[in-house]
Scaffold this active site. Structure first.
Site, PDB file in Angstrom:
ATOM      1  N   ASP A 302       0.841  -1.195   0.000  1.00 14.48           N
ATOM      2  CA  ASP A 302       0.000   0.000   0.000  1.00 14.48           C
ATOM      3  C   ASP A 302       0.871   1.237   0.000  1.00 14.48           C
ATOM      4  OD1 ASP A 302       0.738   0.586   2.589  1.00 14.48           O
ATOM      5  OD2 ASP A 302      -1.249   0.312   3.448  1.00 14.48           O
ATOM      6  N   ILE A 303       0.231   2.374  -0.248  1.00 10.55           N
ATOM      7  CA  ILE A 303       0.939   3.647  -0.379  1.00 10.55           C
ATOM      8  C   ILE A 303       1.150   4.230   1.007  1.00 10.55           C
ATOM      9  CG2 ILE A 303       0.819   5.976  -1.354  1.00 10.55           C
ATOM     10  CD1 ILE A 303      -1.035   4.736  -3.544  1.00 10.55           C
ATOM     11  N   GLU A 345      -5.938   2.295  -0.905  1.00 10.10           N
ATOM     12  CA  GLU A 345      -4.573   2.519  -1.389  1.00 10.10           C
ATOM     13  C   GLU A 345      -3.761   1.225  -1.348  1.00 10.10           C
ATOM     14  OE1 GLU A 345      -4.349   3.664   3.051  1.00 10.10           O
ATOM     15  OE2 GLU A 345      -5.837   3.712   1.441  1.00 10.10           O
TER      16      GLU A 345
END
Length: 420
Positions: A302-303, A345
């Site tokens: 994920d970001i 995300e």
């Protein structure tokens, strides 16, 4: 292209007819007298003749009679004349013309013909592009149908004498012509099997037995229509034309359904697979890997600090980040890799036939390239954290849980890293 020959000594009406036909993308050929008309017919393909009745080298009815005694007798003829006499009309219709149109009503009366010509041209183009299968155990009937198709330059047809050859061919056709009385297997069964595999195909049953019970059986088995033997060329093409309208509607429905099915699988922002579908594919890939004893690895990432991106720069910038990260995935990953947006995300990548070492290499490559991305907000830099896991004896739920734990280990140990 559909071609019309207009035979008329009157230049005024020649221009009117020429303009009307040209607007409908139909080839226009003209002749001023009977001699020129036959010269034009010798050198050109003509689909329709429009003729007047008065020429310097003969009369219109003599011209029409000579046409019906020649090789051009099958070309339909429309008479265009200022002479609106009942006896003349009767004579011309007895000769075989398809219509008699007074010149004062030509535009109004000829428009329906133009519409039919356009539809006929579309029909021929569809037939020339559609894949066709003909099944009949009678070689003579196969020859008859083949001759009919070839007379219209339709050559994209496969012919079968034996039902098992068609059913075992693994080919799917747009149009099937199926004889109902076949050796060893009924036409009803063949139609049912074709329909079960190809619900959007056009299937027409053919049979020499013309009774209500047989026709109802053919239609109930999944056929769209029925044509009786012996086959009449004009009726054959008229029935095909009528059914191809349905076929075109079915193809549009098929395309729309495929688009809707694809939309149901995809995340609208990234065009990656959505959470539901990527999980379904994971279950399928696990079954395949276990069955064939192949490797399977997955990456989940994920970001980092994505909430801060939205809070500081706004949600449009957040969407820009998601889209650019997704594009990087598409550019780096193989066509055989399966990419999904697992959450807001969070992303999940399935790597068929890939061991842990190669999965780690890909994850690191993603991490470094995503860190180098630039955005409309020049000060913005984004990193990712992720985990890589390879399949053991787990099911989908256990494998996702394992890689999810690795992702959170990467998060908790400083971010911008891959853990495995």
């Amino acid at each position: 292209m559909f071609s019309v020959l207009h035979v008329d000594s009157n230049s005024f009406y020649t221009e009117i007819v020429k303009d009307l036909i040209a607007k409908n993308s139909i080839q226009y050929l003209t002749a001023r007298n009977i001699k020129e008309a036959f010269q034009t017919l010798e050198n050109n393909k003509v689909d329709l003749i429009i003729t007047g009745l008065e020429f310097t080298d003969g009369t219109g009815d003599a011209f029409i009679l000579s046409l019906y005694k020649s090789d051009y007798k099958k070309i339909p003829i429309i008479v265009l004349s200022s002479r609106d006499d009942l006896s003349i009309k009767t004579t011309l219709f007895e000769l075989g013309v398809i219509d008699f149109i007074p010149k004062s009503l030509f535009i109004e009366r000829f428009i329906p013909y133009l519409n039919n010509i356009t539809l006929l041209d579309s029909f021929h183009k569809t037939l020339q592009n559609i894949s066709i299968a003909v099944l009949d155990d009678n070689e003579l009937q196969i020859r008859v149908i083949k001759d009919i198709f070839e007379s219209y330059q339709i050559k994209n047809v496969d012919y079968y004498l034996h039902p098992h050859e068609l059913l075992s061919s693994n080919k799917q056709y747009g149009l099937y012509l199926i004889d109902f009385i076949l050796p060893n297997i009924s036409g009803e069964r063949v139609i049912w099997e074709i329909r079960s595999e190809n619900k959007y195909a056009l299937i027409i049953g053919i049979s020499s037995i013309d009774n209500e019970k047989i026709i109802s059986q053919i239609l109930m088995s999944g056929a769209d229509d029925y044509i009786s033997k012996p086959i009449n060329k004009d009726i054959f093409f008229a029935r095909l034309n009528a059914n191809l309208r349905t076929y075109r509607l079915l193809q549009k429905l098929k395309q729309k359904n495929l688009e809707l099915e694809e939309m149901a699988k995809l995340d609208s922002l990234t065009r990656l697979y959505n959470h539901r579908y990527i999980y379904e594919r994971l279950e399928e890939e696990i079954q395949r890997a276990k069955r064939y004893k192949h490797d399977l690895s997955i990456i989940m990432f994920d970001i980092d600090n994505f909430k801060q991106v939205n809070d500081i720069y706004g949600h449009p910038t957040g969407d820009e980040v998601i889209v650019k990260v997704s594009s990087t995935l598409k550019n780096i990953c193989r066509s055989t890799d399966i990419l999904g947006r697992y959450g807001g995300e969070e992303f999940l990548i399935l790597l068929p036939e890939t061991g842990l070492a190669d999965g780690i290499k890909l994850a690191e490559r993603l991490r470094t390239q995503i860190a180098d991305l630039t955005y409309s907000q020049e000060s913005l830099k984004v990193t990712i954290s992720g985990g890589v896991a390879t399949l053991g004896n787990q099911g989908a739920l256990e494998l996702v849980k394992k890689v999810d734990n690795l992702l959170y280990e990467a998060k908790n140990s400083g971010r911008n890293k891959i853990v495995y």
